[in-house]
Design an enzyme around this catalytic site. Structure first.
Site, PDB file in Angstrom:
ATOM      1  N   ASN A  42      80.702  41.825  83.572  1.00 33.60           N
ATOM      2  CA  ASN A  42      80.964  43.234  83.879  1.00 33.60           C
ATOM      3  C   ASN A  42      79.705  43.914  84.405  1.00 33.60           C
ATOM      4  OD1 ASN A  42      83.495  42.897  82.361  1.00 33.60           O
ATOM      5  ND2 ASN A  42      82.110  42.836  80.606  1.00 33.60           N
ATOM      6  N   GLU A  68      75.884  34.701  84.241  1.00 36.23           N
ATOM      7  CA  GLU A  68      76.430  36.070  84.296  1.00 36.23           C
ATOM      8  C   GLU A  68      75.501  36.969  85.114  1.00 36.23           C
ATOM      9  OE1 GLU A  68      79.381  35.976  83.405  1.00 36.23           O
ATOM     10  OE2 GLU A  68      79.216  34.180  82.175  1.00 36.23           O
TER      11      GLU A  68
HETATM   12  N1  B3K Z   1      84.197  35.503  85.023  1.00 33.41           N
HETATM   13  C1  B3K Z   1      84.318  35.207  83.616  1.00 33.41           C
HETATM   14  C2  B3K Z   1      85.583  34.515  83.268  1.00 33.41           C
HETATM   15  C3  B3K Z   1      86.696  35.400  82.917  1.00 33.41           C
HETATM   16  C4  B3K Z   1      87.839  34.597  82.354  1.00 33.41           C
HETATM   17  C5  B3K Z   1      89.135  35.290  82.361  1.00 33.41           C
HETATM   18  N2  B3K Z   1      90.175  34.530  81.736  1.00 33.41           N
HETATM   19  C6  B3K Z   1      83.181  34.389  83.127  1.00 33.41           C
HETATM   20  C7  B3K Z   1      82.350  33.742  84.149  1.00 33.41           C
HETATM   21  O1  B3K Z   1      82.771  32.854  84.865  1.00 33.41           O
HETATM   22  O2  B3K Z   1      81.239  34.147  84.315  1.00 33.41           O
HETATM   23 ZN    ZN Z   2      81.378  32.958  86.351  1.00 37.34          ZN
END
Ligand code: B3K
Ligand code: ZN
Length: 874
Positions: free
Chosen positions: A266, A299
Site C-alpha cells: 500500500n 514491497e
Molecule cells: N501485492 C501483494 C499481494 C496481494 C495478495 C492478494 N491476494 C503482495 C506482494 O506481492 O507484494
Molecule cells: Zn509483490
C-alpha cells in the site's frame, strides 16, 4: 452449486467512469464501522448506468450532487450498487455504508488483527469497504479521515502524508491523511491500533528526508531493527542500481499477526505479516532474516514497479509482480551471495513452479481467464514472471535492460498499463524485435529443451542439436516455439575453458556464451576443436525450462570440479545425484556411489570456496524436486529409499571431513551476515550427515548443541535433526522447545512445521493432535501454513495409502471454506496433483475433492480450483 462468473482477458473494456478524488471517513467500531465516501465521478462520454462494486456492505445513504436518492433511484445486488441515471458531466457521489470488521475472518477488506484494525485491498478487497470502481485502471487521489477511541487506538494511519488531526469531546480522536499520488483502490490502506513505534529517517540521493516508521505490537520494537536496516538498504540499492528514489515524506510499515500473505505494498503504508518484520537472533533463523530482507525489499520496490506504474487489469499482474520479484532477487543477490540466492530461486522453480505447470491450474504468467483473482497470486505469475524478466535481462545485458526500464518509466509513470507496454518499451529502447519473446506471456507449461552433442574426431567438428517442445496444458493443446536464451560454456576434458568464437555465440557479460534458441529445432556447428569438449548448458538456469541432455558422468565430474560459474558446479552435482537416484529407481537397484564420484565430492567439501556452496552442492535434490520427473505414477516410496541410500553413502564417504568440520568449528558471536550464515549452513550440513550415519552416537551431541545454542538457527537445526532422524533426544527437545516458546506464536510455528514435515512415524495422528494444541488457531493463516500446508508438502506422510492424510487436510479445508477461502484455496494445492499418483491414491484424493465440491456454500476460490482439477481430462 452456483458457478461464479469467469472473466476473460480479451473482454477488457476501458472504464465508463473515472474517479478523480475520494474523500473517505471511517468511524471505527468493532461491529459497526461507518464508512462515509464522497467521490468526484467523471463520466467518459458513454451513456451508461454507473455500476459500483460492493460486497457485504450495508448501504445507509446515497447522495448525488448533494441530493439524497430514494431507493427507486438505485439497485443494490449482492455485488454491486447500480445507479441507472447519472449526469453526463462530472458529479459528486456521497455514500454511507456500514461494515462489521470483527466478523471478517477472510482477512480481506477491513478486519481486526488482535486489538488492531487493518485492511487488505488487493486484489478486490476495497469493495468490502465501500462501493467503488474497484479495478486497477481507475486512479484517484485519496483523502482519508479516521475517527476512533483515542485510548484503544492512539495510532490512526492511512496512505500519504498526515495533514490534520484533532481530539473530540467524546473520547475519540481523528487524523486526516492525504495521498497526492493518484492510485487504484487496491493500494489503499487504513490501520488503527496501539502500537510501539520504531522511528528513523532516510536521506534520499537528491537530499530529501523521509521519515521511516515501523509499527509493531507492544514489546516487539527491538525485533524490528533488522527490517528497518533492510528497508534503508533497499532504498539505497534502488537509487544506486536503478536510479529510483522514494517519493513521499513518510514510509510506514505495520506488522500484524493475521495476514493471508507475506505483505502488502500500500502506498506509503505497507502492511506486513509480522513474520516478515520481527526477527532477532533468538527467535529468527538465518532463513527468516533473509526472508525479511527480501520481503521488505520487495514491497519497497513496488513503489515504482506496481504503484507509480500499475496494472491496467488483473490479468497483467505479472507486470508488477514478475518485475518486482526480479528486482527483489537482484537486491538479495547484491546484498549477500549471488549464487546462493540464485540456487534458491532455481529450486523454487523446479519444485513449486514446475509442479504448478504440471497441474490442472497451469496458466501463463499472464492468465487468460480467471474466476477468483486471489487464485492467481501464484509461483507462475511471481517466480516464472521474474524468470521471464531475467531472460530479457540476459538477452539485453544490464545496460540495455536499464535503458528499457528507463523508457518504461518515462512513458508510463502515473499510468495503468499492460505487459505489452513493458515489452514495447524494452523493444523500442533497444531496437530489438521481441515479438516471439512475448509468447512467454501467453503460453503456459514448462518447455522441454533437448540438447544432443555429436563430435567427430575426424573432422574436429562438434554439432549440437537443439530442440524445444512445450507440453499441452489445459486450454492450450498446441504450443509455438519460444525465444530461449541458452547460456553455455565449453571446457577441455581436463577442465580448461575453451574460448570459442562463433557467429551464433555471443560473449555474455556473465562470462558464458549466449545462444538464442528460437526454432523448434536448431543446430550449432563448431569447427576446429581438437578434442571433444565438455559443454555446460543452460548455465545459471538461463530459461525456465527442463533440459534433457546426455552428457557422461565423466563430463559432469569435470564441470563439478572446474566450471567457472558457481551455479554450474552446483548443477553438475545435482545432475549426478538425479541420475543416480532416477536410474536406481528405474532399475530397482540400490544407489551406488562409485569411488571417483566420492572423491569428487570430497574435493568439493575440502575446496577453498564459499561454505554455503559446499553445503548446497553436497545436498541432493529434494524428494519434491525428484517427483517432477514423473508425469504419472510417481514412485514415492522408491524415490525416498533411493534418496536415503544416496545420503547414507555421502555420509559414509565424507565422514572424516564432516567430523572435522563439526569438531573444528569455533564459537563465534551470532551475526546474520552472508559469511556467518554460510559457515553455519556448512557446519549444520556436516552435523546432519554425521547424525544420519550414526544416530545413536550423535543424539547427545545434537542435544548439547540445542541447549548451548544462543540463536534460533542452531536451536531450530538441532530440533529438526532430532525429530526428522528420530534421535533418542527427540521427545525431550520437543518438550523443551514447547516450554520455552509456547508464548511466541511465530516461534511455535517452527515447532508445528518440524513435526508436520517429519518423514517417519504416524504423522497424520501427530498433526491431528497438534490441531488441538492451545498454540494452534485455525483462524490465523500463519498457523495453518506452518501446520497444514507443511503437512501437505510432506510427500510420504500426506500420501499415506489409506487416505487419512487427505481426509485430515480436506476437513480443515471445509472449515476454512466458510471462514477464510483464500487460505483454503492455498491449502488445496497438494490435492490438485491427484492424477499423478497410483490408482489407489488417486481414488482417495478424488473422493475428497468430490466431497469438497458438494459443500453447500463452496467459495469461488475453491470452485475454480476443484472444478478445474476434476474436469481437466474428462
Ligand atoms: N501485492 C501483494 C499481494 C496481494 C495478495 C492478494 N491476494 C503482495 C506482494 O506481492 O507484494
Ligand atoms: Zn509483490
Amino acid at each position: 452449486m452456483a458457478v461464479p462468473e469467469t472473466k476473460y482477458r480479451s473482454d477488457y473494456r476501458a472504464p465508463e467512469f473515472l474517479i478523480e478524488t475520494v474523500d473517505l471517513t471511517f468511524i471505527l467500531d468493532d461491529v459497526a464501522t461507518r464508512v462515509i465516501n464522497t467521490m468526484q465521478v467523471i463520466p467518459q462520454g458513454v451513456n451508461a448506468p454507473l455500476v459500483l462494486d460492493g460486497q457485504g456492505l450495508e448501504l445507509m445513504q446515497v447522495k448525488l450532487d448533494g441530493r439524497e436518492l430514494s431507493a427507486n433511484d438505485y439497485v443494490v445486488t449482492a455485488h454491486s450498487l447500480i445507479i441507472a441515471k447519472v449526469p453526463a458531466t462530472p458529479f459528486q457521489l456521497h455514500l454511507e455504508t456500514q461494515i462489521n470488521p470483527s466478523a471478517n475472518k477472510a482477512l480481506e477488506g477491513l478486519y481486526q488483527s488482535g486489538d488492531a484494525f487493518c485492511s487488505q485491498c488487493e486484489a478486490e478487497g476495497f469493495r468490502r469497504i465501500t462501493y467503488y470502481l474497484d479495478r486497477p485502471d481507475v486512479l484517484a487521489e485519496f483523502k482519508t479521515t479516521l475517527v476512533a477511541n483515542q485510548q484503544r487506538y492512539p495510532h490512526l494511519l492511512s496512505n500519504g502524508n498526515c495533514i490534520a488531526q484533532g481530539v473530540n469531546e467524546d473520547g475519540t480522536h481523528w487524523v486526516t491523511w492525504h495521498d497526492p499520488f493518484p492510485k487504484p483502490a487496491y493500494l489503499f490502506a487504513v490501520v488503527a491500533g496501539d502500537f510501539e513505534c520504531l522511528d528513523d529517517h532516510y536521506v534520499t540521493a537528491s537530499g530529501r528526508v523521509v521519515q521511516l516508521k515501523f509499527f509493531v505490537e507492544k514489546g516487539q520494537r527491538d525485533r524490528a531493527h533488522y527490517a528497518l536496516e533492510s528497508l534503508k538498504n533497499a532504498m539505497r540499492w534502488d537509487e544506486q542500481r536503478f536510479g529510483l528514489e522514494y517519493d513521499l515524506d513518510i514510509y510506514m510499515v505495520v506488522a500484524v499477526d493475521f495476514f493471508n500473505m507475506g505483505a502488502m505494498e500500500n502506498k506509503g503504508l505497507n502492511v506486513f505479516n509480522s513474520r516478515y518484520v520481527l526477527a532477532d537472533q533468538t527467535t529468527a533463523t538465518d532463513q527468516d532474516f533473509m526472508n525479511v530482507e527480501a520481503v521488505i525489499g520487495h514491497e519497497y520496490f513496488h513503489n515504482w514497479t506496481g504503484n507509480r506504474v500499475t496494472c491496467r487489469d488483473w490479468f497483467q499482474l505479472s507486470l508488477k509482480e514478475g518485475l518486482t520479484v526480479f528486482r527483489e532477487q537482484e537486491f538479495s543477490a547484491d546484498m549477500g551471495s549471488r549464487a546462493v540466492h540464485r540456487i534458491q530461486a532455481i529450486q523454487t522453480m523446479r519444485t513449486q513452479q514446475f509442479n504448478e505447470d504440471a497441474s490442472p491450474m497451469a496458466h501463463p504468467i499472464r492468465p487468460d481467464k480467471v474466476i477468483e483473482m486471489n487464485n492467481f497470486y501464484t509461483v507462475t505469475v511471481y517466480e516464472k514472471g521474474a524468470e521471464v524478466v531475467r531472460m530479457l535481462h540476459t538477452l539485453l545485458g544490464e545496460e540495455r535492460f536499464q535503458q528499457g526500464l528507463r523508457l518504461y518509466f518515462e512513458r508510463h509513470d502515473g499510468q495503468a498499463v499492460t505487459c505489452d507496454d513493458f515489452i514495447a518499451a524494452m523493444a523500442t529502447a533497444n531496437q530489438v524485435d521481441l515479438t516471439q519473446f512475448e509468447r512467454w506471456y501467453s503460453q503456459a507449461g514448462t518447455p522441454q529443451v533437448t540438447i544432443a552433442s555429436h563430435y567427430s574426431a575426424a573432422t574436429q567438428q562438434l554439432r549440437i542439436d537443439f530442440s524445444q517442445q512445450t507440453p499441452a496444458t489445459p486450454g492450450q493443446p498446441h504450443k509455438e516455439p519460444l525465444h530461449i536464451p541458452v547460456l553455455m560454456s565449453f571446457y577441455t576434458p581436463t577442465g580448461e575453458p575453451i574460448a570459442i568464437v562463433h557467429p551464433l555465440l555471443k560473449l555474455h557479460e556473465s562470462g558464458s556464451l549466449l545462444f538464442e534458441l528460437t526454432g523448434a529445432e536448431q543446430q550449432l556447428v563448431i569447427n576446429h576443436l581438437p578434442c571433444q569438449p565438455v559443454v555446460a548448458v543452460l548455465e545459471n538456469f538461463s530459461a525456465p525450462v527442463r533440459v534433457r541432455e546426455h552428457s557422461s558422468f565423466a563430463d559432469k565430474l569435470v564441470l563439478l570440479a572446474h566450471a567457472q560459474q558457481e551455479v554450474t558446479r552446483w548443477e553438475a552435482a545435482q545432475s549426478i545425484y538425479q541420475t543416480l537416484i532416477l536410474d536406481a529407481v528405474a532399475q530397482q537397484q540400490p544407489v551406488v556411489l562409485a569411488e571417483p564420484v566420492i572423491v569428487a565430492f570430497q574435493q568439493v567439501a575440502q575446496a577453498d570456496i564459499d561454505p554455503a556452496l559446499k553445503a548446497l552442492t553436497l545436498t541432493p535434490p529434494s524428494l519434491a524436486e525428484l517427483t517432477e520427473h514423473y508425469a504419472t505414477e510417481i514412485p514415492l516410496v522408491a524415490l525416498q529409499q533411493a534418496h536415503e541410500q544416496l545420503k547414507q553413502q555421502l555420509a559414509n564417504g565424507l565422514a572424516h571431513i564432516f567430523a572435522a568440520v563439526w569438531q573444528q568449528r569455533k564459537q563465534q558471536p551470532y551475526a546474520a551476515t552472508a559469511e556467518a550464515i554460510a559457515l553455519r549452513r556448512w557446519q549444520h550440513t556436516a552435523l546432519e550427515y554425521l547424525a544420519l550415519r550414526t544416530p545413536e552416537e550423535y543424539s547427545g551431541e545434537v542435544a548439547d548443541y540445542y541447549y548451548q545454542a544462543d540463536n534460533m538457527t542452531a536451536q531450530h537445526h538441532a530440533l529438526q535433526l532430532a525429530v526428522h532422524l528420530g534421535l533418542s533426544c527427540k521427545d525431550e527437545l520437543l518438550q523443551a522447545f514447547e516450554r520455552q516458546w509456547q508464548h511466541e506464536p511465530l516461534v511455535l510455528d517452527k515447532w508445528f512445521a518440524i513435526q508436520a514435515s517429519q518423514p517417519k512415524g504416524n504423522v497424520v495422528a501427530v498433526v491431528n493432535q497438534l490441531q488441538q494444541h492451545p498454540g494452534f488457531n485455525r483462524d490465523n493463516p500463519n498457523r495453518q501454513y506452518a501446520l497444514m500446508a507443511t503437512f501437505g508438502r510432506n510427500l510420504l506422510q500426506f500420501h499415506q495409502p489409506d487416505g487419512a492424510g487427505y481426509r485430515l487436510l480436506s476437513d480443515m479445508i471445509c472449515y476454512l471454506n466458510d471462514h477464510n477461502p483464500q487460505v483454503a484455496a492455498r491449502l488445496i494445492t497438494p490435492l490438485m496433483q491427484w492424477r499423478r499418483f497410483d490408482q489407489q491414491r488417486q481414488q482417495q484424493m478424488q473422493n475428497e475433492l468430490l466431497r469438497l465440491q458438494q459443500l453447500p456454500q463452496l467459495a469461488p476460490d475453491l470452485i475454480e480450483k476443484i472444478n478445474q482439477t476434476l474436469v481437466a481430462t474428462e
